[in-house]
Design an enzyme around this catalytic site. Structure first.
Site, short mmCIF file in Angstrom:
data_model
loop_
_atom_site.label_atom_id
_atom_site.label_comp_id
_atom_site.label_asym_id
_atom_site.label_seq_id
_atom_site.Cartn_x
_atom_site.Cartn_y
_atom_site.Cartn_z
N TRP A 182 -7.77 0.06 5.95
CA TRP A 182 -6.84 0.94 6.62
C TRP A 182 -7.62 1.44 7.83
CZ3 TRP A 182 -5.89 6.71 7.02
CH2 TRP A 182 -4.64 6.63 7.18
N HIS A 216 -0.14 6.49 5.69
CA HIS A 216 0.38 5.80 6.46
C HIS A 216 0.67 6.17 7.77
CE1 HIS A 216 3.53 2.57 7.28
NE2 HIS A 216 4.67 3.52 7.75
N TRP A 217 0.44 5.14 8.72
CA TRP A 217 0.67 5.35 10.14
C TRP A 217 1.95 4.80 10.66
CZ3 TRP A 217 -2.70 8.59 11.96
CH2 TRP A 217 -4.14 8.44 11.42
N ASP A 257 8.41 1.84 12.39
CA ASP A 257 7.60 1.99 10.99
C ASP A 257 7.58 0.73 10.55
OD1 ASP A 257 6.88 2.69 8.50
OD2 ASP A 257 8.00 4.52 8.52
N CYS A 273 -0.99 -0.81 8.48
CA CYS A 273 -0.02 0.00 9.38
C CYS A 273 -0.85 0.45 10.68
CB CYS A 273 0.27 1.09 8.52
SG CYS A 273 -1.06 2.03 7.83
#
Length: 215
Positions: A32, A106-107, A123, A165
């Site tokens: 991540w 989450h980005w 998204d 993400c």
């Protein structure tokens, strides 16, 4: 010098961003992406790639987080410092963290288009950040002088795993900024392809190296 610095040396100093070896390692494996890498890339876009286009403003994740949590007066001051109320297009990196501490899972990407009177939300993991993005838009609307603007969720390429993400946000930013730079709108931006996503970590490492980074 702290023992932390010895254990995790600086790989690149770029304007206001400092990348350490631990940040670089996130790009070298299936990890991540953290604030530092995304902030570095947003600074690169603003200071290098789009330095001749003052219509674009790139707001890195830690500044967007600050906007979420600060009071109205400080928010207005921050926006004025960034000249945000005058900017036609603003890119915000959002996460679902509601505290002042580092975190979130989450980005996603929110792009404000003043000419289109719209906040566009992209998204890569379903609608994971819908609530976070709606709360953020509600928070900043008045400070941006766009009370009558609406929000629109845009279908976009979905991530194939649980950790990409941040890569998706960076690639979507590239794609949308290019569209805005050419056509001065967000609506109608073309879709991303998986090969762009899969090549981006390697592209970022090459970019860091080209800027004098020790990798």
């Amino acid at each position: 010098m702290s023992s932390y610095s010895h254990a995790d040396p600086i790989a690149l100093s770029f304007n206001e961003t400092c990348l350490r070896m631990s940040d670089i390692q996130l790009l070298q494996g299936p990890h991540w992406l953290n604030d530092q890498i995304i902030s570095f890339y947003y600074e690169y876009l603003e200071r290098v790639k789009y330095k001749n286009n003052p219509d674009l403003l790139f707001v890195p994740p830690e500044v967007a987080q600050c906007m979420k949590l600060t009071d109205d007066g400080e928010l207005e001051t921050l926006f004025n410092q960034l000249e945000a109320p005058k900017k036609p297009f603003i890119f915000f990196v959002l996460n679902d963290n509601e505290s002042t501490h580092a975190g979130g899972t989450h980005w996603s990407l929110l792009v404000f288009s003043r000419p289109e009177k719209t906040f566009f939300h992209f998204d890569s993991w379903g609608n994971s950040n819908t609530q976070a993005s709606q709360q953020f838009v509600h928070r900043i609307k008045d400070a941006l002088n766009c009370r009558n603007c609406h929000m629109k969720t845009i279908r976009c390429l979905q991530q194939a795993n649980g950790y990409d993400c941040g890569i998706h946000v960076i690639c979507m930013t590239d794609n949308i900024a290019d569209n805005v730079n050419r056509y001065e709108c967000v609506e109608g931006v073309g879709p991303l392809h998986h090969d762009i996503i899969s090549a981006k970590r390697s592209d970022l490492l090459k970019l860091i190296q080209s800027l004098g980074g020790k990798i």
